[in-house]
Design an enzyme around this catalytic site. Sequence first.
Site, mmCIF file in Angstrom:
data_model
loop_
_atom_site.group_PDB
_atom_site.id
_atom_site.type_symbol
_atom_site.label_atom_id
_atom_site.label_comp_id
_atom_site.label_asym_id
_atom_site.label_seq_id
_atom_site.Cartn_x
_atom_site.Cartn_y
_atom_site.Cartn_z
ATOM 1 N N GLU A 204 0.807 -1.217 0.000
ATOM 2 C CA GLU A 204 0.000 0.000 0.000
ATOM 3 C C GLU A 204 0.840 1.267 0.000
ATOM 4 O OE1 GLU A 204 -2.913 -0.280 3.086
ATOM 5 O OE2 GLU A 204 -3.698 -2.177 2.340
ATOM 6 N N LYS A 336 -15.777 -1.425 1.531
ATOM 7 C CA LYS A 336 -14.972 -1.973 0.439
ATOM 8 C C LYS A 336 -15.929 -2.600 -0.566
ATOM 9 C CE LYS A 336 -11.030 -3.163 3.432
ATOM 10 N NZ LYS A 336 -10.339 -4.285 4.120
#
Length: 424
Positions: A204, A336
């Site tokens: 990330e 999500k």
Amino acid sequence: MPAILDVHGREVLDSRGNPTVEAEVYLEDGSVGRAIVPSGASTGSREALELRDNDPKRYKGKGVLQAVKNINEIIAQELIGLEALNQYTVDKTMLELDGTENKSRLGANAILAVSLATARAAAASLGVPLYVYLGGVQARELPTPLMNVINGGKHADNPLDFQEYMIVPLASTFKESLRWAVEVFHTLRSILKSKGLNTNVGDEGGFAPYLEKNEDPLAILVEAIQKAGFEPGKDVALALDLAASEFYEDGKYILKAEGKELTSDEMISLLEYLCDKYPIVSIEDGLSEKDWDGWKKLTDKLGKRVQLVGDDIFVTNPQILAEGIEKGIANAILVKVNQIGSLTETLDTIRIAHQAGYRTVISHRSGETEDTFIADLAVAVNSGQIKTGSLSRTDRIAKYNQLLRIEEDLGEAALYRGILNFKR
């Protein structure tokens, strides 16, 4: 209204070099929408199923040719002729076609790719930005970013048990907040280098230094904020994602970094201690998805002080979220899109959360792509918060750049609430 002319799926790669699904939706008026779905590393046990081929001869079993085939040979035939602007009907058709609770027949990755691509095609047909199509005239709030700059847990090869240590910039605009965060990020890199620690970045875009105690990154982040010229808590705050389900075994929280086994009550006390010592405004997955009783205690103890975000415990599922709201668990939900697997269900979850006074945090996955759909989604639903990684790697920066464009497009209408998104 423009009807769907064709739907096409293909196998592409995500930011980790693993296969994922891309879909294109073509409309009769010539408009086209495209979307690529992401993939997570730490996943909730009740997430919708990401269909993989499990063929060891291709991509070590991670291929998605079956999901692509389902788009091209099954989904496409049912959607051709449907109105693209009727998102509910498009998604309902796919869900009924799948017929399973977790989308295991067609694959959540197949359904979601087509769902998001349909929305993009509809926006293109109307000639409006995606965030406007999804949210209408009220879509004007830029999200405060929660930026994962130090990694642990499943995202790193270090002793840290907690998965994400985040900075939260609190300037008066998104553009200025992004600048503040970048300056802290580069200051953090310099500090890590000066301590002889690794400055390579993970999935990330955050650093994964070899730190021995779970508290160590918080102290370093406070130092980085100060050295960058900002005041911790006032200008830049902190947030945590423990991903506690990953170190929960037999009713205990196994903290290998400290060599401790903690009960739920002891974990809650630890989190309370960290909130007392550091300017933490948000804690995600502070306890396991299986520890509902512990979550209730955590919410009663800290829910009026900090944001308590449910990710693995809610998995963006409207029914599970409703149960959590009824039981007084958490005060925010991580959203999500690939956890639930369709745009309609995602929007339903967000609506339920907002109606109950729960905050929403729109989120990426650790295996991301160049797709920026979640940036538009965050503004469309006035979520006020977004998690989309650190300040490196194009798959993360793409979302921040899209938010910069949206803020510019909104002009004087743009809102940025900063710390107000976390006030209890």
